[in-house]
Scaffold this active site. Structure first.
Site, mmCIF file in Angstrom:
data_model
loop_
_atom_site.group_PDB
_atom_site.id
_atom_site.type_symbol
_atom_site.label_atom_id
_atom_site.label_comp_id
_atom_site.label_asym_id
_atom_site.label_seq_id
_atom_site.Cartn_x
_atom_site.Cartn_y
_atom_site.Cartn_z
ATOM 1 N N HIS A 199 -9.881 1.597 4.221
ATOM 2 C CA HIS A 199 -8.652 1.777 5.008
ATOM 3 C C HIS A 199 -8.929 2.785 6.122
ATOM 4 O O HIS A 199 -9.695 3.743 5.930
ATOM 5 C CB HIS A 199 -7.517 2.267 4.097
ATOM 6 C CG HIS A 199 -6.183 2.223 4.775
ATOM 7 N ND1 HIS A 199 -5.791 3.163 5.693
ATOM 8 C CD2 HIS A 199 -5.182 1.318 4.720
ATOM 9 C CE1 HIS A 199 -4.585 2.852 6.151
ATOM 10 N NE2 HIS A 199 -4.195 1.723 5.568
ATOM 11 N N ASN A 214 0.861 -1.187 0.000
ATOM 12 C CA ASN A 214 0.000 0.000 0.000
ATOM 13 C C ASN A 214 0.898 1.239 0.000
ATOM 14 O O ASN A 214 1.408 1.653 1.033
ATOM 15 C CB ASN A 214 -0.900 -0.033 1.258
ATOM 16 C CG ASN A 214 -1.791 1.188 1.353
ATOM 17 O OD1 ASN A 214 -1.898 1.969 0.395
ATOM 18 N ND2 ASN A 214 -2.430 1.381 2.501
ATOM 19 N N GLU A 249 -7.314 5.161 7.182
ATOM 20 C CA GLU A 249 -6.997 6.553 6.836
ATOM 21 C C GLU A 249 -8.122 7.186 6.019
ATOM 22 O O GLU A 249 -8.295 8.408 6.032
ATOM 23 C CB GLU A 249 -5.642 6.601 6.101
ATOM 24 C CG GLU A 249 -4.498 6.354 7.085
ATOM 25 C CD GLU A 249 -3.231 5.794 6.479
ATOM 26 O OE1 GLU A 249 -3.097 5.769 5.249
ATOM 27 O OE2 GLU A 249 -2.363 5.358 7.266
#
Ligand code: PGA
Length: 268
Positions: A106, A20, A108
């Protein structure tokens, strides 16, 4: 459900390592170099599927560099097919750009406002188009009373809410406790192998309740959060996981190669 044009066996590999890249690198040239550096290492570890999740803008150029066992992923996707959604990218656009996998939910992105409902819609739309959905779930803290398991349960149920049984081979769950995600150097505190093993059992138990045991056993469960060249081997062997989602260290081809080696050793 559409069949992905290049993904004939979504479950062909027993171990998967996802790179990632997050919002790196800044230059297209650097992205191609990094992809090639990782690819060079990945093709020597053929028992591992290496999935590179690059920023949207690089996907079109990187598709021509894809060689087995390397795959291309996006870091997000939108749930609509097309329309007046400025800035969004549809599942079909990804498939038509050579992408086979997509990270969804995710932490984030959740921190920027993505809800369980949005994750649920994105997963449904992605698998419908034949993409492998790598869905991130994870608690922000561990409490002695076990409330963190409720967080996992809620996020997992939302992720699966619109995934029919026949689409499950396209689902991967990435357990990523927020407290373990590094600030980009891969050097945070990881979950212990015991934590991980406990979580894999919990996730499979939940999936068994939602589908059937046989199917639940086959969903791949990855771990993410400060995975690096030093801890990868132990985490894989003792944590009983199918692979990793790697952030910071995926930008360092040498160290990332050691993670691939560790995965290749345990893969059959
Ligand atoms: P990290 O990131 O490996 O740098 O901890 C993992 C992730 O956020 O996917």
């Amino acid at each position: 459900m559409r069949k992905h044009p290049t993904l004939s066996h979504p479950r062909a590999f027993s171990r998967i390592v996802v790179a990632n890249w997050k919002m790196h690198p800044s230059m297209p040239r650097e992205a191609e170099r990094l992809f090639l550096d990782i690819r060079r290492e990945a093709v020597r570890r053929k028992r591992v599927e290496t999935v590179i999740a690059a920023p949207f803008v690089y996907l079109g150029a990187l598709r021509r560099l894809i060689t087995a066992p390397v795959r291309l992923a996006a870091q997000d996707v939108f749930w609509e097919k097309e329309g007046t959604y400025t800035g969004e990218i549809s599942p079909a656009m990804l498939v038509n750009s050579g992408v086979s996998h997509v990270i969804i939910g995710h932490s984030e992105r959740r921190a920027l406002g993505e809800t369980d409902d949005m994750v649920s819609r994105k997963v449904a739309a992605a698998v419908k188009e034949g993409l492998v959905a790598i869905v991130c779930i994870g608690e922000s803290e561990r409490d002695a009373s076990g409330r963190y398991l409720n967080v996992i349960e809620t996020e997992l149920k939302a992720a699966c809410a619109s995934v029919p049984k026949k689409a499950l081979p396209l689902l991967m769950i990435a357990y990523e406790p927020l407290w373990a995600i590094s600030r980009g150097d891969g050097k945070g505190q990881t979950a212990t192998s015991d934590d991980m093993h406990e979580m894999v059992i919990f996730i499979r138990k939940m999936l068994t309740g939602l589908y059937t045991r046989t199917i639940a056993e086959r969903v791949r469960v990855l771990y993410g959060g400060s995975v690096n060249e030093e801890n990868a081997s132990v985490l894989l062997k003792e944590g009983r996981i199918d692979g990793f989602l790697v952030g910071g260290v995926s930008l360092k081809p040498r160290a990332f190669a050691s993670i691939l080696t560790a995965a290749n050793e345990v893969a059959q």
